[in-house]
Structures are given as structure tokens and as C-alpha cells.
Enzyme design. Structure first.
Site, PDB file in Angstrom:
ATOM      1  N   GLY A  14       0.770  -1.650  -0.127  1.00 46.68           N
ATOM      2  CA  GLY A  14       0.076   0.293   0.016  1.00 46.68           C
ATOM      3  C   GLY A  14       1.414   1.425   0.005  1.00 46.68           C
ATOM      4  N   GLU A  83       2.556   0.659  11.662  1.00 47.21           N
ATOM      5  CA  GLU A  83       1.545  -0.007  11.833  1.00 47.21           C
ATOM      6  C   GLU A  83       0.246  -0.115  13.227  1.00 47.21           C
ATOM      7  OE1 GLU A  83       1.012  -0.351   8.718  1.00 47.21           O
ATOM      8  OE2 GLU A  83       2.470  -0.976   6.972  1.00 47.21           O
TER       9      GLU A  83
END
Length: 151
Positions: A14, A83
Site C-alpha cells: 500500500g 502499523e
């Protein structure tokens, strides 16, 4: 993260892919190789400006990023923070960092891969928006939200 994590390349799918915003911030100038890769056995879902990968019957397109060994531990910690990965099985993880084989030129290569943690994965399966074809870079663009007008 434990103190002795294995040195593995990163599979990114991504906003960490080359040319994307977090690639510029975290990876640009620190990679020793960047190769197209596929993650089988996973599905890609749209998130709030970034994608989520979850286990499933699909394939995700991404990039296998190898960084210099001297940068690996520092970068691993930085990506864990990005993350929202607090450690194996932590209940507040947004993503889990897992070792997964990805295909590079048809050959399996072990890599660190961030998949949605169990809670977010359940939510995505219940009502998330899948990205057809499993490629963040080829997803349909969403129109920009309207700009509020002041009277």
C-alpha cells in the site's frame, strides 16, 4: 518487537510501495532492492487512506523491499510503530507483523508482512470494501469529499 528479530525483506502492498507517501518517508534511499512480488492467500481491503491485507482466497500485488542490514532493526521498529504493531498477539494491534512467503519471479521468498490483526480483520469481513484484483495502486479513485462552504 523482540530484540533479535530475523533479517528479512519487507513485503509492502500500500502506502509503503515505491512512489507512495510512506515509501518517501521511511524507505526512500534506504533500500538495496525493490522487486515486484505477490502474496497468495490474502485479500486486500480499502481503509482510511491505506489498505488492509487479511487472510483469504486471493492474491495481493506488492513490492518486496530489501534494506541494508545496518538499517534493518531501526526500520523494523519504525514500521511497527507506523502499523500500530505492539507485539505478537497484543490486543491493541491494528496490524500483526508476520513471516509470509511471497512470490518473486515465481519463487517463494520469506518476508515480513503486515496483515490486519484479528479485530480489524473481523470488521473488514463484516462490512469492509474489498479492492478488486488485490492491487492498491490500481484501485478505483474515490472522489474527493465536498469542500464545506461558509456562508
Amino acid at each position: 518487537m523482540t530484540t533479535a528479530e530475523p533479517y528479512l525483506p519487507f513485503f509492502v502492498y500500500g502506502t509503503l510501495r515505491p512512489g507512495q507517501r510512506y515509501y518517501q518517508r521511511f524507505l526512500r534511499g534506504r533500500t538495496v532492492s525493490e522487486r515486484p512480488a505477490l502474496l497468495r492467500g490474502a485479500l486486500l481491503y480499502d481503509g482510511p487512506g491505506y489498505p488492509y491485507a487479511i487472510a483469504g482466497d486471493g492474491t495481493i500485488t506488492g513490492t518486496l523491499i530489501e534494506v541494508a542490514p545496518a538499517d534493518h532493526a531501526e526500520l523494523l521498529a519504525a514500521l511497527d510503530a507506523l502499523e500500530d504493531y505492539l507485539g505478537p498477539g497484543h490486543p491493541r494491534n491494528v496490524y500483526d507483523r508476520l513471516v509470509r512467503d511471497v512470490l518473486v519471479e515465481g519463487r517463494p521468498v520469506r518476508s515480513w508482512t503486515y496483515l490486519a490483526a484479528p479485530g480489524p480483520a473481523r470488521e473488514l469481513l463484516a462490512g469492509g470494501t474489498p479492492i478488486p484484483g488485490g492491487d492498491w495502486l490500481s484501485r478505483p479513485e474515490r472522489p474527493a469529499p465536498p469542500v464545506p462552504r461558509t456562508p
